[in-house]
Design an enzyme around this catalytic site. Sequence first.
Site, PDB file in Angstrom:
ATOM      1  N   TYR A   1       0.822  -1.221   0.000  1.00 10.79           N
ATOM      2  CA  TYR A   1       0.000   0.000   0.000  1.00 10.79           C
ATOM      3  C   TYR A   1       0.855   1.271   0.000  1.00 10.79           C
ATOM      4  O   TYR A   1       0.317   2.370   0.057  1.00 10.79           O
ATOM      5  CB  TYR A   1      -0.910   0.030   1.227  1.00 10.79           C
ATOM      6  CG  TYR A   1      -2.064  -0.947   1.172  1.00 10.79           C
ATOM      7  CD1 TYR A   1      -1.856  -2.319   1.299  1.00 10.79           C
ATOM      8  CD2 TYR A   1      -3.370  -0.495   1.033  1.00 10.79           C
ATOM      9  CE1 TYR A   1      -2.914  -3.212   1.272  1.00 10.79           C
ATOM     10  CE2 TYR A   1      -4.443  -1.385   1.006  1.00 10.79           C
ATOM     11  CZ  TYR A   1      -4.203  -2.735   1.129  1.00 10.79           C
ATOM     12  OH  TYR A   1      -5.262  -3.619   1.107  1.00 10.79           O
TER      13      TYR A   1
ATOM     14  N   LYS B   1       4.920 -14.017   5.234  1.00  2.00           N
ATOM     15  CA  LYS B   1       5.252 -14.913   4.113  1.00  2.00           C
ATOM     16  C   LYS B   1       6.778 -14.936   4.010  1.00  2.00           C
ATOM     17  O   LYS B   1       7.366 -14.681   2.964  1.00  2.00           O
ATOM     18  CB  LYS B   1       4.589 -14.370   2.833  1.00  2.00           C
ATOM     19  CG  LYS B   1       4.677 -15.272   1.619  1.00  2.00           C
ATOM     20  CD  LYS B   1       3.795 -16.500   1.698  1.00  2.00           C
ATOM     21  CE  LYS B   1       4.066 -17.428   0.526  1.00  2.00           C
ATOM     22  NZ  LYS B   1       3.404 -18.735   0.654  1.00  2.00           N
TER      23      LYS B   1
ATOM     24  N   ASP C   1      -0.645 -18.218   3.993  1.00  3.52           N
ATOM     25  CA  ASP C   1      -1.504 -19.203   3.315  1.00  3.52           C
ATOM     26  C   ASP C   1      -2.064 -20.216   4.319  1.00  3.52           C
ATOM     27  O   ASP C   1      -3.264 -20.481   4.364  1.00  3.52           O
ATOM     28  CB  ASP C   1      -0.781 -19.883   2.139  1.00  3.52           C
ATOM     29  CG  ASP C   1       0.651 -20.316   2.448  1.00  3.52           C
ATOM     30  OD1 ASP C   1       1.140 -20.030   3.562  1.00  3.52           O
ATOM     31  OD2 ASP C   1       1.276 -20.955   1.577  1.00  3.52           O
TER      32      ASP C   1
ATOM     33  N   ASP D   1      -5.624  -7.037   5.527  1.00  2.00           N
ATOM     34  CA  ASP D   1      -6.847  -6.696   4.787  1.00  2.00           C
ATOM     35  C   ASP D   1      -7.636  -7.965   4.489  1.00  2.00           C
ATOM     36  O   ASP D   1      -8.840  -8.050   4.740  1.00  2.00           O
ATOM     37  CB  ASP D   1      -6.454  -5.985   3.479  1.00  2.00           C
ATOM     38  CG  ASP D   1      -7.664  -5.627   2.632  1.00  2.00           C
ATOM     39  OD1 ASP D   1      -8.665  -5.172   3.202  1.00  2.00           O
ATOM     40  OD2 ASP D   1      -7.606  -5.822   1.398  1.00  2.00           O
TER      41      ASP D   1
ATOM     42  N   ASP E   1     -11.483  -9.730   6.348  1.00  2.00           N
ATOM     43  CA  ASP E   1     -12.769 -10.049   5.705  1.00  2.00           C
ATOM     44  C   ASP E   1     -13.137 -11.518   5.959  1.00  2.00           C
ATOM     45  O   ASP E   1     -14.307 -11.841   6.186  1.00  2.00           O
ATOM     46  CB  ASP E   1     -12.711  -9.800   4.189  1.00  2.00           C
ATOM     47  CG  ASP E   1     -13.061  -8.358   3.803  1.00  2.00           C
ATOM     48  OD1 ASP E   1     -12.714  -7.439   4.576  1.00  2.00           O
ATOM     49  OD2 ASP E   1     -13.666  -8.149   2.738  1.00  2.00           O
TER      50      ASP E   1
HETATM   51  C1  IPM Z   1     -10.265  -1.923   3.919  1.00  2.00           C
HETATM   52  C2  IPM Z   1     -10.433  -1.716   2.423  1.00  2.00           C
HETATM   53  C3  IPM Z   1      -9.295  -0.824   1.898  1.00  2.00           C
HETATM   54  C4  IPM Z   1      -7.979  -1.564   2.151  1.00  2.00           C
HETATM   55  C5  IPM Z   1      -9.391  -0.433   0.429  1.00  2.00           C
HETATM   56  C6  IPM Z   1     -10.743   0.045   0.025  1.00  2.00           C
HETATM   57  C7  IPM Z   1      -8.350   0.596   0.091  1.00  2.00           C
HETATM   58  O1  IPM Z   1     -10.485  -2.927   1.763  1.00  2.00           O
HETATM   59  O2  IPM Z   1     -10.259  -0.936   4.663  1.00  2.00           O
HETATM   60  O3  IPM Z   1     -10.207  -3.074   4.350  1.00  2.00           O
HETATM   61  O4  IPM Z   1      -7.549  -2.379   1.324  1.00  2.00           O
HETATM   62  O5  IPM Z   1      -7.379  -1.304   3.181  1.00  2.00           O
HETATM   63 MN    MN Z   2     -10.623  -4.624   3.082  1.00  2.00          MN
END
Ligand code: IPM
Ligand code: MN
Length: 355
Positions: free
Chosen positions: A138, A185, A217, A241, A245
């Site tokens: 990033y 990793k 992984d 990130d 999720d």
């Molecule tokens: C998050 C989002 C962001 C990230 C994106 C939208 C830039 O996915 O906050 O998890 O990857 O950090």
């Molecule tokens: Mn995200």
Amino acid sequence: MKSKIAITEGDGVGPEVIKEAKKILRVISDYSELQFEFQEAPAGGEVWKKYGTNLPDKSYRVIKNADALLFGAVGLPDLAPGVAESAILKIRQGLDLYINLRPIKLYEPLKSICPLKADFIGKGIDMYIIRENTEGLYANIGGILREEVAINNMIYTRKGCERVIKYAFEFAKRRKHNKITSVDKANILKPSQLWRNIFTELGNKFPNINQENIYIDAFCQWLIRAPYSYETVVTGNLFGDIISDEGAFLIGSLGMASSGNIHPGETSMYEPIHGSAPDIAGKNVANPIGAILSVKLMLEESFKKPDIGDAIEQAVIEAIKEGRTQDIKEKNQKTLTTADMGDLIKENLKSILKR
Ligand code: IPM
Ligand code: MN
Ligand code: NAD
């Protein structure tokens, strides 16, 4: 004196969930010694369409001068990827918010909708993902050459690794966690090798905390296979990130997960981890709990009010016993709109804070 909360509603479901989170902040203003005033700081795709920038200077100034920022989500399907989203990185990197704290906690009433078998849930899921938030892939060093070659550099610096790993160890110690897990990793990536060396170096100062290294992984399967075994998990930007999720779905829905983008002692940013959810935007069905629990994190981390944070969590737990938004609903249960859910939590919080 009133505390200044900058508000970025953003795109898609962003404004819908932020509206509910603001209800919670207003209750806190009414029932505690804290007083909040809101200042709009528009950012994202809709703003880009109007002004040709996803983060107008004025919004950034409002954010910088605020005590904390509450952020919805940005991104529009009719814009190229990144046009809206880079606003988030401008804020994270501009304010040097090097910690991204992402709790993954399965509340008892949602156990029955967790996609895992009971054995895998074990004694329950309650972990904190601590994601490095300013570096890695990033870092925004790269580009596309003549639509033929594209490059992004994965930048890890000693300073960047040390500060987030140190925070993670101190966090684990404060929370009395038995174990800290570093996810990397290092079997192939040089930045991960530096990261792992620093984790080991700093770990020597925390002999009472069990320490483990797991490759990203394998961690993705361990997160499903034994989520109960993690407490503090520290990792780089992109890995954090992705696993957050995955973790969010284990606790019921992407709509349940909250986050704090933190630089201790400085203006920090609180946001649900989900995006603008174009598939459900404008329908008043989005789950506002991720945004509301981000207010909990704000109260704990920026305003040092853990009691109010606990009260918000309690209000959420009570609410999901009574009704649910569609993403976390079970058969025979009342379906709540975004606004209904916000109101229910708001009323619960009022009664808790009145006590
Ligand atoms: C998050 C989002 C962001 C990230 C994106 C939208 C830039 O996915 O906050 O998890 O990857 O950090
Ligand atoms: Mn995200
Ligand atoms: P998303 O998180 O927006 O949606 C993924 C899935 O989760 C969708 O099915 C959506 O309906 C569901 N979901 C998300 N939030 C929910 C909620 N509160 N309640 C119920 N269900 C919810 O991810 P995506 O579809 O990959 O991305 C959409 C846009 O959002 C893209 O432009 C992306 O770049 C952006 N994005 C922004 C942020 C942010 O602003 N922090 C984070 C992630 C993605």
